[in-house]
Structure formats: C-alpha cells, structure tokens
Design a protein around this motif. Structure first.
Motif, mmCIF file in Angstrom:
data_model
loop_
_atom_site.group_PDB
_atom_site.id
_atom_site.type_symbol
_atom_site.label_atom_id
_atom_site.label_comp_id
_atom_site.label_asym_id
_atom_site.label_seq_id
_atom_site.Cartn_x
_atom_site.Cartn_y
_atom_site.Cartn_z
ATOM 1 N N THR A 70 -0.242 5.385 0.433
ATOM 2 C CA THR A 70 -0.657 6.070 0.552
ATOM 3 C C THR A 70 -0.415 7.241 1.696
ATOM 4 O O THR A 70 0.343 7.396 1.717
ATOM 5 C CB THR A 70 -2.087 5.790 1.613
ATOM 6 O OG1 THR A 70 -2.868 6.514 1.496
ATOM 7 C CG2 THR A 70 -0.720 5.085 2.485
ATOM 8 N N GLN A 76 -2.436 0.992 -4.532
ATOM 9 C CA GLN A 76 -2.550 -0.602 -3.480
ATOM 10 C C GLN A 76 -2.216 -2.029 -4.837
ATOM 11 O O GLN A 76 -2.808 -2.174 -6.079
ATOM 12 C CB GLN A 76 -3.469 -0.887 -2.815
ATOM 13 C CG GLN A 76 -3.389 -0.198 -1.396
ATOM 14 C CD GLN A 76 -5.049 -0.479 -1.057
ATOM 15 O OE1 GLN A 76 -6.344 -0.301 -1.590
ATOM 16 N NE2 GLN A 76 -4.213 -0.490 0.528
ATOM 17 N N TYR A 104 -1.182 0.783 8.792
ATOM 18 C CA TYR A 104 -2.268 1.946 8.848
ATOM 19 C C TYR A 104 -1.763 3.143 9.402
ATOM 20 O O TYR A 104 -2.154 4.626 8.995
ATOM 21 C CB TYR A 104 -2.912 1.523 8.169
ATOM 22 C CG TYR A 104 -3.564 0.379 7.299
ATOM 23 C CD1 TYR A 104 -2.923 0.691 5.636
ATOM 24 C CD2 TYR A 104 -2.691 -1.163 7.587
ATOM 25 C CE1 TYR A 104 -3.314 -0.485 4.768
ATOM 26 C CE2 TYR A 104 -2.314 -1.938 6.266
ATOM 27 C CZ TYR A 104 -2.389 -1.351 4.635
ATOM 28 O OH TYR A 104 -2.528 -2.266 3.697
ATOM 29 N N ALA A 117 -7.984 3.235 2.539
ATOM 30 C CA ALA A 117 -6.421 1.703 2.047
ATOM 31 C C ALA A 117 -6.793 0.688 3.129
ATOM 32 O O ALA A 117 -6.932 -0.767 2.750
ATOM 33 C CB ALA A 117 -5.578 2.744 2.653
ATOM 34 N N TYR A 118 -7.048 0.909 4.497
ATOM 35 C CA TYR A 118 -6.889 0.078 5.093
ATOM 36 C C TYR A 118 -8.339 -1.329 4.814
ATOM 37 O O TYR A 118 -8.265 -2.316 4.706
ATOM 38 C CB TYR A 118 -7.224 -0.292 7.117
ATOM 39 C CG TYR A 118 -7.323 -1.235 7.252
ATOM 40 C CD1 TYR A 118 -5.990 -1.766 7.231
ATOM 41 C CD2 TYR A 118 -8.273 -1.391 8.028
ATOM 42 C CE1 TYR A 118 -6.146 -2.822 8.597
ATOM 43 C CE2 TYR A 118 -8.308 -3.182 8.881
ATOM 44 C CZ TYR A 118 -7.316 -3.118 9.349
ATOM 45 O OH TYR A 118 -7.396 -4.491 9.317
ATOM 46 N N THR A 175 0.676 -1.163 -0.283
ATOM 47 C CA THR A 175 -0.177 -0.273 0.427
ATOM 48 C C THR A 175 0.596 1.223 -0.088
ATOM 49 O O THR A 175 1.865 1.016 1.011
ATOM 50 C CB THR A 175 -1.048 -0.313 1.135
ATOM 51 O OG1 THR A 175 -1.437 -1.292 1.062
ATOM 52 C CG2 THR A 175 -1.803 0.745 0.758
ATOM 53 N N ALA A 187 -7.600 -3.143 1.466
ATOM 54 C CA ALA A 187 -6.669 -4.059 1.674
ATOM 55 C C ALA A 187 -7.557 -5.252 2.338
ATOM 56 O O ALA A 187 -7.280 -6.055 1.848
ATOM 57 C CB ALA A 187 -4.863 -3.764 2.559
ATOM 58 N N THR A 235 -4.084 6.787 -3.256
ATOM 59 C CA THR A 235 -3.482 5.771 -2.585
ATOM 60 C C THR A 235 -3.704 4.737 -3.806
ATOM 61 O O THR A 235 -3.908 4.284 -4.891
ATOM 62 C CB THR A 235 -4.635 4.594 -1.987
ATOM 63 O OG1 THR A 235 -5.056 5.890 -0.440
ATOM 64 C CG2 THR A 235 -3.689 3.657 -1.240
#
Length: 736
Positions: A190, A306, A377, A401-402, A188, A405, A304
């Motif tokens: 970000t 990923q 994160y 972002a978390y 990731t 994921a 972000t």
C-alpha cells in the motif's frame, strides 16, 4: 468472534426460502453510526446475504453480511420481549467475551439453518457497539459459527488442514480455528510500503517495477509498478501484472481497469482468463489463481494490492521478503532509480499523524488486533503521512488495507464505506486520479509537471513548421490551476484548442495569416504572434474563470550563414535556414537562358562575356505575408565574402549602374527573384575563380512596399526597417 444465541419463548421466528424483507424496528441495528430498521435477505448462488440498505448488489456499496447458502433456506429470529433479569444474563455473557461493551443488551436477532445456527445480530441499546454489527460482523464462512478473538486451537484432524472446529457450551457457540496457518499467507502493498508474509515492513523509494511473487516452477511472476504522485520523492504502487511464461499477461491498472492483451469489461461475476478468475466490484478487482495446487487471491483497488495464500508456499519476491528490493527490482532502465528531494511539507502535523495511525489499535479495529498485527500497518501509515500530505483518500488508505486484511483472514464480509475514487476519464501515463478543488479528476504526476512548473509554464514550447505554429498545453496543469479549457481560444474566438482524449493535451494551431495572427518586424526579423486567451462574453453577468493570456510566436529571421561555395559542376546549391523555430530553404541556381530552362550543369561551358541568369528562390515562406529582397550581390576572387578584390553586381537591392550588363528582376515582389549579368574573370589572378555572394532580407508585405526603388542612375535607397544586422548569405563559384 463471539456470537450469542439464547433461545427463549419470547421471540418471533420466521422460515425464509426466498428473497425477503423484514421490518426490524423492534430491534434496530446500528452500524458505524447508521441505524437500520429493515433487513433484506436474498440468496445468490453459493451465498446468502443479509443487507441493511437494500438487497445485495455486487456493484453497489451496501452494508451486508455474507454467509454460505444452505439450500436457499434459513430461519430468522427476533427477540425483544423478556424480563430484565433475562437481558442482564445476556449482557453478562456478551461482556465476558467482548470487554469493550459497556452498556446493556435489550434485544437480539439471529439466523439459523436447518442444521445449526450460523450467526446472531445482537443489539446493545441501539449503539454502534452492537456485538455482531460493528467491525466484527458475525459471518461464518466455514460451518456457520463465530470465532472468539485471539483464540487459536490446533486441529485434531490432520487431514482437515485449517478447517474450524465447533465447541458447544450451554447456549454459546464458538468457532475455534487454526487462524495462524492463514496469517502466513498475507502480503499487503500500500502506497510505497510492502508488508511481507512474515509481517516485516519495508518501503520502495524509486519508481521501478518489482517482483512481488515468483513461482518459477509454475512459470508465474506477480509484478508491481511504482510511480510518483504529488511528490517526486514518494512512490505509490500504481499497477500490478500477472506475468505468465505461457499465455497472455493480465494487468490490473488504475480506475479498476484490466488489460488481457486488450481492455476487458468485468462485473461481479467471475470471468476466467488464462486460468485466472477475475471479478470486479465497487471496491476493486480480484484475481484468483492456483499455484501448484495452492489458491492465491489478489485484490487491487488502485492504491493497495493484497495477496492472500491459504497455504504458505515457497515463493520469491518482496512479498516473501520485503527487504529484497535490489534482487526483486525488474526495471532495466536505471532512470527509474533516480532519487529526488522535494521540500518538506510544512502542513503535516506529526502528532496528528500518530493519532490518526493509532486508530488501528482502537475500536472497532482492536477486535482484529489479536489476529492481524496492526503494528506494520501503523508504521506504514506513519512513514508515509509524515512525508506525504493526507490527500486523495490517503488518510483512510492504511485503515482500509488493515480492514481488508482482517476481512480476508477471518472470512468476514466487509463493505467499504468509501471506495477508492474513480476518475470519469481514463488518466494518461503522466497523470493519476486524485482530488482537484473538491472533485475527483486526473492530476499531473510530480516529475512530469516539474518540467513546466519550474519555468512557470502550462505547456509548450511553440512548434513552428511550414508556416504554421502550434502550442500544446498540459490538460492536468490547466485543471489544477482552475482553468476550463473549453473557455480558451486564440485571438480569433473561432480558433479553439483540440483536446486529445488519450493524452489530455490541449493543442492550438494557427497559420501565418489566420486566427488573428499579428505580423510585425524587428530589424527585418518577421514575427508572427498569437495568444491563448479566456473567452470574454459581455453577455455573462458573472464569471468563475481566471483570466488567461498566453502569448506565443514564430519568426522568420535571416541569420548569417556560413559561406558555402561550389564549383559549377554541382549546378546549384540549397541551404536550409533556421529562423527561430520555423524553417525554410534558400536555393541559388544558374541558367544559360532567360526562360530559365537550361540549368548550367557539370558539362556546361561558361564563356567570358556570356550572359547567365541567377535565380534566388525560397521554399517554406508564405508569399502572401512576406517577400524576399536581394539586398546585395558581389563577386570575389577568394572564397571569403570579405576577401578582395571585390566587384559589386547589386547594391541596396538595385543593379550596379556602372555595369550595364546587370539586370534585376522581381526583387521584393515574392518569395523568389533573379538577376542576370555577363560572365567575367578577375585580371591577374591564376587560377581565375569567381565566387558569387548574395545577401537577402525578408520583408513584411502588409502596409509596406518591399520593392527597392531603383530608377536608372538616380535610384533611391529602399526602406531599411526590415533590415537585420546579419542577413542571409549564399555563395557559388565558377572556375574556368
């Protein structure tokens, strides 16, 4: 994730073979505080969707559950009519696996296909903690079963890799999966932070391009470019590039834009470019590629990036080791590494930042903590928000972002409630998409803006050329200062600026006699002034525009020039005068005839007492506005204008009355004039060289007579209001 299926006679069961809408008000579903009483079922190719605010549309921002399509068939079950003891039993089973549930189940609904039940939506008193419709939606991307949080089981079938296995006990279905084999393939990026595939966190502190992944055997490099936004000392991932040793590169840019040698238009359907499957929805752009047989998926939403790999592969770059910034940096220009220190933001509350970032350990995110470690994160969130203000959607960026994921690793479909803002206009290189007074628009990047803001300017400087002037204002600075460029004009209201659609720069132009230009003099410096002002209409009852007054000018000064002498063999001389930022040229030429057709050249002989004509001419001045006045001309025996002996030919703009051979023509009437005299030499000087020097002035013609008043021996001195202390000087030399 636990998905409960308790079959009972007290239920409604309906087979579904086409797009169908159900009224589920008997068992309403609460999803993030929003209660839904209708479910929309539709089949789209490989998937089946159950949505709660309309049929699934990849371009819309809907709340949906995604599952594999089982031949366009499924069965829908709703159960809300059973004795209290039944619901007590159901509640007990649920709480054993989902210990955050505190209330009681009153109904449930689920779907199953002809082979096996694949998910259940269980409502718990209509609250936001509905088991399968809060954070963990019962999406079964494999065989169609739920996964118990934190459960890991090694596969007993080596050939199946990470294929999930089924465990059946009574009426509870679990999906036990070797989830750990997927976590290794997540990276990731970000803001300024990089969480590599090992879960290690590091930050990028400059504005350079870096390698995220590199597979030399496949000839592939994934690059990320970092740029600043509101602060010069904090970088953000700004774009990513899929670089191929063979074939066109693919760039994923801000605003969900994609370049494959040229802009391409994407939709929810996958399009293939250079072996890469590209698609786009309202949340961002997805690129899928295979490296040595291993699938790699890239998602980028403008803030972000990923990268997911189902099977770990031997790659280099920041995603393999986030501490390898020095070896992963690609930019050859060292200027991108320059460090800045901006003043600390006193609006940032460190305690509030910690609370905000710690949300990742609370429901609903806590359901994913056992699978995806929230610590990196949370650290990325704290490191950034303690230095950079929580604006432009940054407050939610790390949470999303978390969430992304978790979605990818558990194969859950998550529709983001707040997609990244998209600016209506494409932002230029010196801009980024952010919030301006409550609206999403292009803001200035901090380093670019500082060139102007540190001098309290909105643009400039003024460019003066060929009797025209231009002033360029920075569009994003105007917006940030609440100035609507459509309300701006010059002194003449009809003269408005032109906005460049690519650079977003606003340009105003005027000439020396247009757009309400004011012409003034200051000691013989001719100044042309105009101003950018706000439209002021007396018919408007109210206005919401600040008053704007930006004055700018160009001038034609006559600065002192270095003495430039030449021998007659060069036949004429030209000097370029720089007056402020306007330029014009001044030439002195010698002719042997009154018609000024016989230019004295290298083979011309000039005899003593021969009449010659000297022409002083300018190029680049507007003769409608200014005139050139020859103030004085004199001869010396040395090359210095101040040397002696000195002999005057013209003084105060008039011919030397003591020398009857001198005649002045057209002085002060236009941008050129001339005079004549009979050639002479200085007595007693060997070698006898004659240096001719002339000083010139500029005069504004408006309401001013620029012609010197000369009347024989009783000449009167002309006005000196245009005189400057050091008028222009030009010289030439004759030698026998």
């Amino acid at each position: 994730l636990l998905c409960v299926s308790i079959f009972s006679y007290a239920s409604i069961e309906i087979p579904i073979t086409k797009n169908t809408q159900f009224n589920t008000s008997a068992c309403p579903v609460t999803y993030y505080g929003q209660e839904y009483t209708t479910i929309y079922i539709n089949f789209t190719g490989e998937h089946m969707f159950a949505c709660f605010n309309g049929y699934y549309n990849p371009e819309s921002n809907g709340d949906c559950i995604k599952a594999q399509n089982t031949g366009n068939r499924t069965n829908f079950v709703l159960n809300d009519d059973n004795p209290p003891s039944y619901w007590t039993y159901v509640t007990t089973l649920i709480k054993r696996s989902v210990n955050t549930i505190t209330n009681n189940a009153t109904c449930f609904l689920y779907f199953y296909n002809p082979v096996s039940m694949f998910y259940v939506l269980s409502n718990i008193d209509g609250t936001a903690q509905s088991v399968c419709l809060n954070w963990w939606i019962c999406l079964l991307h494999f065989s169609g079963f739920g996964v118990k949080p934190g459960t890991t089981q090694n596969n007993t079938e080596p050939s199946s890799g990470c294929r999930p296995q089924l465990w059946f006990t009574m009426t509870l279905f679990f999906l036990i999966s070797s989830i750990s084999c997927l976590v290794k393939g997540l990276c990731t990026v970000t803001g300024p932070t990089v969480i590599d595939s090992k879960g290690s966190l590091n930050s990028v502190s400059d504005r350079c391009e870096y390698t995220l992944l590199q597979d030399q055997s496949a000839g592939f490099t994934l690059k990320a470019n970092f740029l600043e936004r509101r602060r010069r000392d904090v970088s953000f991932v700004d774009s990513v590039t899929l670089d191929f040793s063979q074939g066109d590169d693919i760039q994923l840019l801000q605003g969900h834009r994609v370049l494959v040698s040229s802009p391409v238009t994407l939709s929810g359907s996958v399009q293939t470019f250079n072996g890469v499957g590209l698609s786009k929805d309202q949340t961002g752009v997805t690129a899928n590629i295979s490296l040595n047989g291993s699938p790699v998926s890239l998602f980028f939403d403008g803030t972000t990036a990923q990268i997911y790999m189902d099977v770990p592969v031997n790659l280099k770059g920041l995603c393999a080791d986030s501490s390898s910034s020095s070896s992963s940096r690609l930019s050859s220009d060292s200027s991108c590494q320059e460090q800045y220190v901006d003043p600390a933001d006193d609006t940032i509350n460190s305690t509030a930042v910690i609370e905000q970032c710690n949300i990742l350990k609370s429901a609903p995110f806590s359901s994913c903590n056992a699978v995806v470690d929230p610590e990196p994160y949370m650290a990325a969130c704290r490191n950034t928000l303690n230095k950079y203000p929580a604006v432009d959607g940054l407050r939610c960026q790390f949470l999303k972002a978390y969430a992304k994921a978790c979605q990818k690793i558990t194969h859950l479909f998550f529709s983001a409630d707040h997609p990244e803002p998209i600016c209506q206009d494409k932002c230029s290189d010196h801009e980024f998409c952010g919030d301006i007074h409550g609206n999403t628009d292009c803001r200035c990047r901090a380093i670019y803006a500082s060139e102007y803001t540190e001098q309290n300017r909105l643009g400039g400087p003024t460019v003066c050329k060929d009797n025209t002037a231009s002033l360029t204002l920075v569009g994003c600075l105007l917006k940030e200062n609440g100035i609507d460029y459509t309300h701006l004009h010059l002194n003449d209201k009809t003269c408005t600026g032109v906005m460049d659609p690519e650079s977003h720069m606003l340009k105003f132009n005027f000439s020396s006699d247009s757009c309400g230009t004011e012409v003034t003099t200051n000691n013989s410096q001719v100044i042309f002034t105009n101003a950018v002002v706000t439209r002021n209409s007396s018919s408007d009852l109210i206005t919401r525009q600040d008053k704007v007054f930006i004055e700018f000018s160009c001038s034609h000064p006559t600065p002192e020039l270095q003495n430039v002498a030449f021998k007659i063999i060069d036949n004429w001389i030209m000097i370029v005068l720089q007056s402020g930022e306007w330029h014009y040229s001044l030439t002195m030429k010698a002719y042997s005839d009154a018609a000024q057709t016989q230019l004295l050249g290298s083979n011309s002989d000039v005899r003593l007492n021969q009449k010659i004509w000297i022409v002083l001419e300018t190029n680049g001045l507007d003769e409608e506005v200014v005139s050139v006045v020859t103030d004085s001309c004199w001869a010396t025996s040395g090359n210095s204008p101040s040397s002696s002996p000195r002999y005057d030919l013209i003084t105060d703009g008039c011919a030397n009355a003591a020398d009857g051979t001198v005649e002045v023509m057209g002085n002060g009437q236009g941008t050129s004039n001339s005079f004549s005299f009979n050639m002479f030499e200085f007595s007693g000087k060997e070698p006898s060289e004659v240096y001719l020097h002339c000083q010139l002035q500029l005069c504004v013609k408006e309401n001013n007579s620029c012609e010197p008043g000369c009347s024989g021996s009783a000449r009167r001195r002309r006005s000196l209001r245009y005189r400057r202390g050091a008028p222009a000087l030009i010289s030439m030399v004759w030698t026998p």
